[in-house]
Design an enzyme around this catalytic site. Structure first.
Site, PDB file in Angstrom:
ATOM      1  N   PRO A  76       0.783  -1.391  -0.057  1.00 43.95           N
ATOM      2  CA  PRO A  76      -0.062  -0.066  -0.103  1.00 43.95           C
ATOM      3  C   PRO A  76       0.924   1.338  -0.005  1.00 43.95           C
ATOM      4  CG  PRO A  76      -0.808  -1.444   1.686  1.00 43.95           C
ATOM      5  CD  PRO A  76       0.618  -2.020   1.296  1.00 43.95           C
TER       6      PRO A  76
ATOM      7  N   ARG B 259       0.133  -7.359 -21.587  1.00 39.84           N
ATOM      8  CA  ARG B 259      -0.784  -6.840 -22.832  1.00 39.84           C
ATOM      9  C   ARG B 259       0.170  -5.850 -23.551  1.00 39.84           C
ATOM     10  NH1 ARG B 259      -4.016  -3.355 -22.632  1.00 39.84           N
ATOM     11  NH2 ARG B 259      -5.792  -4.408 -23.660  1.00 39.84           N
TER      12      ARG B 259
ATOM     13  N   ASP C 133      -6.537   1.905 -26.824  1.00 38.73           N
ATOM     14  CA  ASP C 133      -7.274   1.652 -25.590  1.00 38.73           C
ATOM     15  C   ASP C 133      -7.714   2.845 -25.053  1.00 38.73           C
ATOM     16  OD1 ASP C 133      -6.687  -0.952 -25.477  1.00 38.73           O
ATOM     17  OD2 ASP C 133      -4.923  -0.967 -24.099  1.00 38.73           O
TER      18      ASP C 133
HETATM   19  C1  9D3 Z   1      -5.330  -2.765   7.603  1.00 40.86           C
HETATM   20  C2  9D3 Z   1      -3.771  -2.866   7.452  1.00 40.86           C
HETATM   21  N1  9D3 Z   1      -3.096  -1.603   7.350  1.00 40.86           N
HETATM   22  C3  9D3 Z   1      -2.682  -1.099   8.856  1.00 40.86           C
HETATM   23  C4  9D3 Z   1      -2.619   0.353   8.784  1.00 40.86           C
HETATM   24  C5  9D3 Z   1      -1.914  -1.777   6.553  1.00 40.86           C
HETATM   25  C6  9D3 Z   1      -1.845  -2.650   5.433  1.00 40.86           C
HETATM   26  C7  9D3 Z   1      -0.718  -3.562   5.430  1.00 40.86           C
HETATM   27  C8  9D3 Z   1      -1.212  -4.538   4.236  1.00 40.86           C
HETATM   28  C9  9D3 Z   1      -3.059  -2.645   4.494  1.00 40.86           C
HETATM   29  C10 9D3 Z   1      -3.041  -3.579   3.573  1.00 40.86           C
HETATM   30  C11 9D3 Z   1      -2.029  -4.592   3.525  1.00 40.86           C
HETATM   31  C12 9D3 Z   1      -1.898  -5.678   2.374  1.00 40.86           C
HETATM   32  N2  9D3 Z   1      -1.971  -5.025   1.161  1.00 40.86           N
HETATM   33  C13 9D3 Z   1      -1.067  -5.319   0.241  1.00 40.86           C
HETATM   34  O1  9D3 Z   1      -0.117  -5.837   0.339  1.00 40.86           O
HETATM   35  C14 9D3 Z   1      -1.221  -4.552  -0.935  1.00 40.86           C
HETATM   36  C15 9D3 Z   1      -1.917  -3.297  -1.636  1.00 40.86           C
HETATM   37  C16 9D3 Z   1      -3.258  -3.001  -1.022  1.00 40.86           C
HETATM   38  O2  9D3 Z   1      -3.618  -2.926   0.061  1.00 40.86           O
HETATM   39  N3  9D3 Z   1      -3.951  -1.753  -1.680  1.00 40.86           N
HETATM   40  C17 9D3 Z   1      -3.630  -1.520  -2.838  1.00 40.86           C
HETATM   41  N4  9D3 Z   1      -2.384  -1.876  -3.573  1.00 40.86           N
HETATM   42  C18 9D3 Z   1      -1.752  -2.825  -2.868  1.00 40.86           C
HETATM   43  S1  9D3 Z   1      -0.364  -3.617  -3.299  1.00 40.86           S
HETATM   44  C19 9D3 Z   1      -0.273  -4.729  -2.078  1.00 40.86           C
END
Ligand code: 9D3
Length: 237
Positions: free
Chosen positions: A94, A160, A175
């Site tokens: 994230p 793609r 696209d």
């Molecule tokens: C709810 C957990 N959060 C605590 C503050 C942090 C958090 C950690 C790990 C939120 C999501 C995740 C798991 N997400 C991913 O590994 C992830 C992700 C995403 O959640 N949203 C957009 N792109 C991606 S890429 C990897």
């Protein structure tokens, strides 16, 4: 291009790369995709892939050792300054840069070898980021349970765009997004369905008028749901 995916849930990827454009690109050897279980790279008796965070807090963190071992096995080094030209190690989290068409295009154009690490739990030990990772990517502002669905999205967006991945009938240039706005509405037969009619302009064969109508509809839709795309000096979609 060769793509390796590192995950603690390899079975998640069961058949996702076996359909449509990705399947065809694999069969044509435009891309090779391999999924690896991070657990296979553990060296301890309990095959531990995660542990509690230093400093406290909820949840678990992916341990560095198996991820370092996986990268060393796949790339021959765990020092990113030593990666071969055209190698990218992408961590999906994230905290990453939000994925856009321009990033997918850059990866498709510049990469021979990609290793995609799927984050899980609360995150991945930061030393993975500091040493192994060349690109940190998020797929958008919403919470996923892990990087696996993001890896599917990223692989699809990249594959793609590889040369010859699309059939000759389609082109990535056509696209939605390649000209920066959303697509126009599409219709096919029947011309009347349950009392709903296809717009007359599409039936009359006047191609200049059809082009104009499509452009107007595309702009109308973009203005309504993606106003941000119109006011950007945002030439990247
Ligand atoms: C709810 C957990 N959060 C605590 C503050 C942090 C958090 C950690 C790990 C939120 C999501 C995740 C798991 N997400 C991913 O590994 C992830 C992700 C995403 O959640 N949203 C957009 N792109 C991606 S890429 C990897």
């Amino acid at each position: 291009m060769k793509i390796d995916v590192l995950t603690i849930f390899p079975e998640f990827f069961g058949q996702v790369f076996d359909f449509g454009i990705i399947r065809r690109a694999r069969l044509a050897e435009i891309v090779e995709i391999n999924v690896h279980d991070i657990r296979e790279f553990t060296a301890d008796k309990h095959r531990m892939v995660d542990d509690r965070p230093f400093g406290g807090g909820d949840g678990m963190v992916l341990k560095p050792e198996p991820i370092f071992a996986a990268i060393e096995t796949l790339l021959g080094t765990s020092d990113r300054s030593e990666y071969s030209e055209g190698t990218k190690v992408i961590l999906l989290t994230p905290q990453g840069e939000p994925l856009k068409q321009s990033i997918a295009k850059e990866i498709a154009d510049e990469t021979k070898r990609a290793v995609i690490i799927c984050g899980r739990y609360e995150g991945v030990d930061e030393r993975v980021n500091e040493t192994l990772v060349t690109h940190e990517i998020s797929i958008g502002d919403y919470v996923l349970s892990g990087g696996e669905p993001a890896a599917v999205v990223l692989v699809d967006a990249i594959v793609r765009l590889l040369p010859n991945a699309l059939g000759s009938d389609t082109s990535a240039e056509n696209d939605s997004f390649s000209d920066g706005i959303l697509d126009y509405p599409h219709y096919t037969r029947p011309a009347e369905y349950r009392g709903m009619n296809v717009p007359e302009v599409l039936l009359n064969g006047n191609h200049a008028e059809i082009e104009k109508w499509r452009r107007e509809k595309a702009l109308e839709k973009t203005r309504s749901v993606r106003h941000d795309l119109l006011k950007g000096a945002n030439g990247d979609m």
